[in-house]
Design an enzyme around this catalytic site. Structure first.
Site, PDB file in Angstrom:
ATOM      1  N   SER A 270      -2.180  14.076 -14.219  1.00 18.42           N
ATOM      2  CA  SER A 270      -3.442  14.090 -14.963  1.00 18.42           C
ATOM      3  C   SER A 270      -3.579  15.447 -15.634  1.00 18.42           C
ATOM      4  CB  SER A 270      -4.605  13.896 -13.980  1.00 18.42           C
ATOM      5  OG  SER A 270      -5.849  14.156 -14.615  1.00 18.42           O
TER       6      SER A 270
ATOM      7  N   THR B 174     -10.340   2.933 -18.167  1.00 16.38           N
ATOM      8  CA  THR B 174      -9.785   2.001 -17.174  1.00 16.38           C
ATOM      9  C   THR B 174     -10.850   1.778 -16.093  1.00 16.38           C
ATOM     10  OG1 THR B 174      -8.962   3.704 -15.664  1.00 16.38           O
ATOM     11  CG2 THR B 174      -7.482   3.069 -17.463  1.00 16.38           C
TER      12      THR B 174
ATOM     13  N   ASN C  86       2.307   5.471 -10.311  1.00 15.76           N
ATOM     14  CA  ASN C  86       1.039   5.447 -11.055  1.00 15.76           C
ATOM     15  C   ASN C  86      -0.176   5.175 -10.171  1.00 15.76           C
ATOM     16  OD1 ASN C  86      -0.724   4.776 -13.559  1.00 15.76           O
ATOM     17  ND2 ASN C  86      -0.726   2.861 -12.373  1.00 15.76           N
TER      18      ASN C  86
ATOM     19  N   ASP D 221       0.871  -1.176   0.000  1.00 17.03           N
ATOM     20  CA  ASP D 221       0.000   0.000   0.000  1.00 17.03           C
ATOM     21  C   ASP D 221       0.910   1.228   0.000  1.00 17.03           C
ATOM     22  OD1 ASP D 221      -1.652   2.109   0.567  1.00 17.03           O
ATOM     23  OD2 ASP D 221      -2.752   1.095   2.180  1.00 17.03           O
ATOM     24  N   VAL D 222       0.916   1.976  -1.091  1.00 20.72           N
ATOM     25  CA  VAL D 222       1.856   3.108  -1.176  1.00 20.72           C
ATOM     26  C   VAL D 222       1.527   4.219  -0.180  1.00 20.72           C
ATOM     27  CG1 VAL D 222       2.471   2.673  -3.596  1.00 20.72           C
ATOM     28  CG2 VAL D 222       0.631   4.315  -3.058  1.00 20.72           C
TER      29      VAL D 222
ATOM     30  N   TYR E 120      -9.269  15.848  -6.227  1.00 18.53           N
ATOM     31  CA  TYR E 120      -8.350  15.164  -7.150  1.00 18.53           C
ATOM     32  C   TYR E 120      -7.395  16.181  -7.784  1.00 18.53           C
ATOM     33  CZ  TYR E 120      -7.161  12.029 -11.130  1.00 18.53           C
ATOM     34  OH  TYR E 120      -6.514  11.246 -12.072  1.00 18.53           O
TER      35      TYR E 120
ATOM     36  N   LYS F 258      -3.346  16.226  -7.808  1.00 20.84           N
ATOM     37  CA  LYS F 258      -2.598  16.111  -9.066  1.00 20.84           C
ATOM     38  C   LYS F 258      -1.854  17.419  -9.384  1.00 20.84           C
ATOM     39  CE  LYS F 258      -3.645  11.834 -10.182  1.00 20.84           C
ATOM     40  NZ  LYS F 258      -2.624  10.771 -10.122  1.00 20.84           N
TER      41      LYS F 258
ATOM     42  N   SER G 203      -6.011  16.930 -15.083  1.00 17.06           N
ATOM     43  CA  SER G 203      -6.608  17.589 -13.908  1.00 17.06           C
ATOM     44  C   SER G 203      -5.548  18.243 -13.031  1.00 17.06           C
ATOM     45  CB  SER G 203      -7.388  16.581 -13.058  1.00 17.06           C
ATOM     46  OG  SER G 203      -8.425  16.013 -13.797  1.00 17.06           O
TER      47      SER G 203
HETATM   48  P1  NAP Z   1      -7.020   1.932 -12.144  1.00 16.55           P
HETATM   49  O1  NAP Z   1      -7.187   0.914 -13.194  1.00 16.55           O
HETATM   50  O2  NAP Z   1      -8.022   2.045 -11.058  1.00 16.55           O
HETATM   51  O3  NAP Z   1      -5.556   1.725 -11.521  1.00 16.55           O
HETATM   52  C1  NAP Z   1      -5.148   2.235 -10.289  1.00 16.55           C
HETATM   53  C2  NAP Z   1      -4.307   1.161  -9.609  1.00 16.55           C
HETATM   54  O4  NAP Z   1      -3.739   1.714  -8.427  1.00 16.55           O
HETATM   55  C3  NAP Z   1      -5.134  -0.053  -9.206  1.00 16.55           C
HETATM   56  O5  NAP Z   1      -4.592  -1.203  -9.818  1.00 16.55           O
HETATM   57  C4  NAP Z   1      -5.030  -0.103  -7.693  1.00 16.55           C
HETATM   58  O6  NAP Z   1      -4.890  -1.465  -7.274  1.00 16.55           O
HETATM   59  C5  NAP Z   1      -3.767   0.723  -7.426  1.00 16.55           C
HETATM   60  N1  NAP Z   1      -3.815   1.388  -6.129  1.00 16.55           N
HETATM   61  C6  NAP Z   1      -4.816   2.179  -5.660  1.00 16.55           C
HETATM   62  N2  NAP Z   1      -4.518   2.578  -4.414  1.00 16.55           N
HETATM   63  C7  NAP Z   1      -3.312   2.044  -4.109  1.00 16.55           C
HETATM   64  C8  NAP Z   1      -2.482   2.083  -2.961  1.00 16.55           C
HETATM   65  N3  NAP Z   1      -2.831   2.771  -1.864  1.00 16.55           N
HETATM   66  N4  NAP Z   1      -1.304   1.414  -2.996  1.00 16.55           N
HETATM   67  C9  NAP Z   1      -0.927   0.721  -4.081  1.00 16.55           C
HETATM   68  N5  NAP Z   1      -1.671   0.636  -5.193  1.00 16.55           N
HETATM   69  C10 NAP Z   1      -2.855   1.286  -5.204  1.00 16.55           C
HETATM   70  O7  NAP Z   1      -6.938   3.400 -12.764  1.00 16.55           O
HETATM   71  P2  NAP Z   1      -6.021   4.067 -13.894  1.00 16.55           P
HETATM   72  O8  NAP Z   1      -6.934   4.908 -14.688  1.00 16.55           O
HETATM   73  O9  NAP Z   1      -5.167   3.079 -14.589  1.00 16.55           O
HETATM   74  O10 NAP Z   1      -5.144   5.054 -12.997  1.00 16.55           O
HETATM   75  C11 NAP Z   1      -3.731   5.062 -12.980  1.00 16.55           C
HETATM   76  C12 NAP Z   1      -3.251   6.488 -12.735  1.00 16.55           C
HETATM   77  O11 NAP Z   1      -3.630   7.311 -13.847  1.00 16.55           O
HETATM   78  C13 NAP Z   1      -3.850   7.152 -11.490  1.00 16.55           C
HETATM   79  O12 NAP Z   1      -2.854   7.875 -10.816  1.00 16.55           O
HETATM   80  C14 NAP Z   1      -4.895   8.099 -12.069  1.00 16.55           C
HETATM   81  O13 NAP Z   1      -5.131   9.212 -11.249  1.00 16.55           O
HETATM   82  C15 NAP Z   1      -4.201   8.500 -13.357  1.00 16.55           C
HETATM   83  N6  NAP Z   1      -5.136   9.051 -14.371  1.00 16.55           N
HETATM   84  C16 NAP Z   1      -6.144   8.297 -14.877  1.00 16.55           C
HETATM   85  C17 NAP Z   1      -7.005   8.855 -15.821  1.00 16.55           C
HETATM   86  C18 NAP Z   1      -8.162   8.084 -16.441  1.00 16.55           C
HETATM   87  O14 NAP Z   1      -8.999   8.711 -17.128  1.00 16.55           O
HETATM   88  N7  NAP Z   1      -8.241   6.767 -16.246  1.00 16.55           N
HETATM   89  C19 NAP Z   1      -6.821  10.185 -16.238  1.00 16.55           C
HETATM   90  C20 NAP Z   1      -5.781  10.912 -15.689  1.00 16.55           C
HETATM   91  C21 NAP Z   1      -4.931  10.341 -14.751  1.00 16.55           C
HETATM   92  P3  NAP Z   1      -5.296  -1.962  -5.797  1.00 16.55           P
HETATM   93  O15 NAP Z   1      -6.659  -1.406  -5.508  1.00 16.55           O
HETATM   94  O16 NAP Z   1      -5.244  -3.441  -5.906  1.00 16.55           O
HETATM   95  O17 NAP Z   1      -4.236  -1.428  -4.894  1.00 16.55           O
END
Ligand code: NAP
Length: 254
Positions: A139, A187, A88, A61-62, A152, A156, A141
């Site tokens: 992001s 995602t 990430n 857990d980060v 958020y 960010k 954002s």
């Molecule tokens: P995602 O599929 O929900 O991936 C996030 C991952 O982070 C999950 O696998 C989760 O796994 C892990 N995680 C969450 N809390 C954690 C913790 N405390 N410690 C360790 N791991 C943790 O979402 P994603 O869209 O790929 O997001 C990845 C990054 O991209 C994020 O930082 C998000 O803010 C950024 N982002 C996403 C978007 C978008 O539209 N999707 C846009 C801009 C930025 P577990 O729950 O198993 O830990």
């Protein structure tokens, strides 16, 4: 092409979405990938898809500084080096601020901001030895405002400025620090939006490339900025967003 042969790459949030696609691409380019996340089954699923290599599933857990320190020690013991850190892992909180509860604020900050600090703090001594680099996943954002996303955006936005200052502090040591700023990407994080056609249409109207991002679109940019191809780039927060930043979010005129 094998830009990362012999390199050790730590990817947080590697169990799904952008982190999973990033881990896959790094493994195809020769890296040993450390898969970090809270849920071991999700990390094992990612592992089963990686190209052959000396990878490591490392539940952590980060948001927990002791777990991050233990992660660093485990990686040091196994590989003796770290070349790239991809911060990430992230979560999202939506709502106007008077509706957001202090607990929701704290939880988001603990993952999206404290987690980034904990990982950089603990892995930086290793990165200084290899003259490696950090890629924070911020992001769009983190570059501007957005409706109902102030918590958020606060996290960010902090990550984008953190990235700039770290690039300044470590540039002379040969360590680069950049961020990638994804736009709307399909995602788990955006799962609840993917069937809302009216919402998607409004989104696509503001995106010059007229589609949502796929995790692979973001991963490709992450690998570029982490590679020697980007050796003269540091302190940059790079939008990977189909052009929405360039359009200032304005819809196409009829
Ligand atoms: P995602 O599929 O929900 O991936 C996030 C991952 O982070 C999950 O696998 C989760 O796994 C892990 N995680 C969450 N809390 C954690 C913790 N405390 N410690 C360790 N791991 C943790 O979402 P994603 O869209 O790929 O997001 C990845 C990054 O991209 C994020 O930082 C998000 O803010 C950024 N982002 C996403 C978007 C978008 O539209 N999707 C846009 C801009 C930025 P577990 O729950 O198993 O830990």
């Amino acid at each position: 092409m094998s830009r990362f042969t012999g390199k050790v790459v730590v990817v947080t949030g590697a169990g799904s979405g952008i982190g999973q696609a990033t881990a896959l691409q790094f493994s195809r380019e020769g890296a040993a990938v450390v898969l970090v996340g809270r849920t071991e089954e999700k990390l094992q699923k990612t592992l089963s898809q990686l190209a052959t290599g000396d990878h490591l599933v490392a539940p952590c857990d980060v948001a927990n500084v002791d777990q991050v320190k233990a992660l660093r020690d485990r990686v040091a013991e196994k590989y003796g080096r770290v070349d790239v850190l991809i911060n990430n892992a992230g979560s999202v909180v939506q709502g106007r601020i008077h509706e957001v509860q202090p607990d929701d604020w704290r939880k988001l900050m603990q993952v999206d901001l404290d987690g980034v600090y904990f990982c950089i703090h603990h892995f930086m001594p290793d990165l200084l030895k290899t003259q490696g680099n950090v890629v924070n996943i911020s992001s769009v954002s983190g570059l501007g405002g957005d409706w109902g996303m102030s918590v958020y955006n606060a996290a960010k936005g902090a990550v984008t400025n953190f990235t700039r200052s770290l690039a300044m502090d470590y540039g002379a040591d040969g360590v680069r620090v950049n961020s990638i700023c994804p736009g709307f990407t399909l995602t788990d994080l955006t799962e609840d939006m993917k069937d809302d056609e009216a919402l998607l249409e409004r989104f696509y109207d503001r995106i010059p490339l007229r589609r949502a991002g796929q995790p692979d679109d973001i991963a490709s940019a992450i690998l570029f900025i982490a590679s020697d191809d980007a050796r003269y780039i540091t302190g940059v927060n790079l939008p990977v967003d189909g052009g929405i930043t360039a359009s200032n979010g304005q819809p196409k005129q009829a």
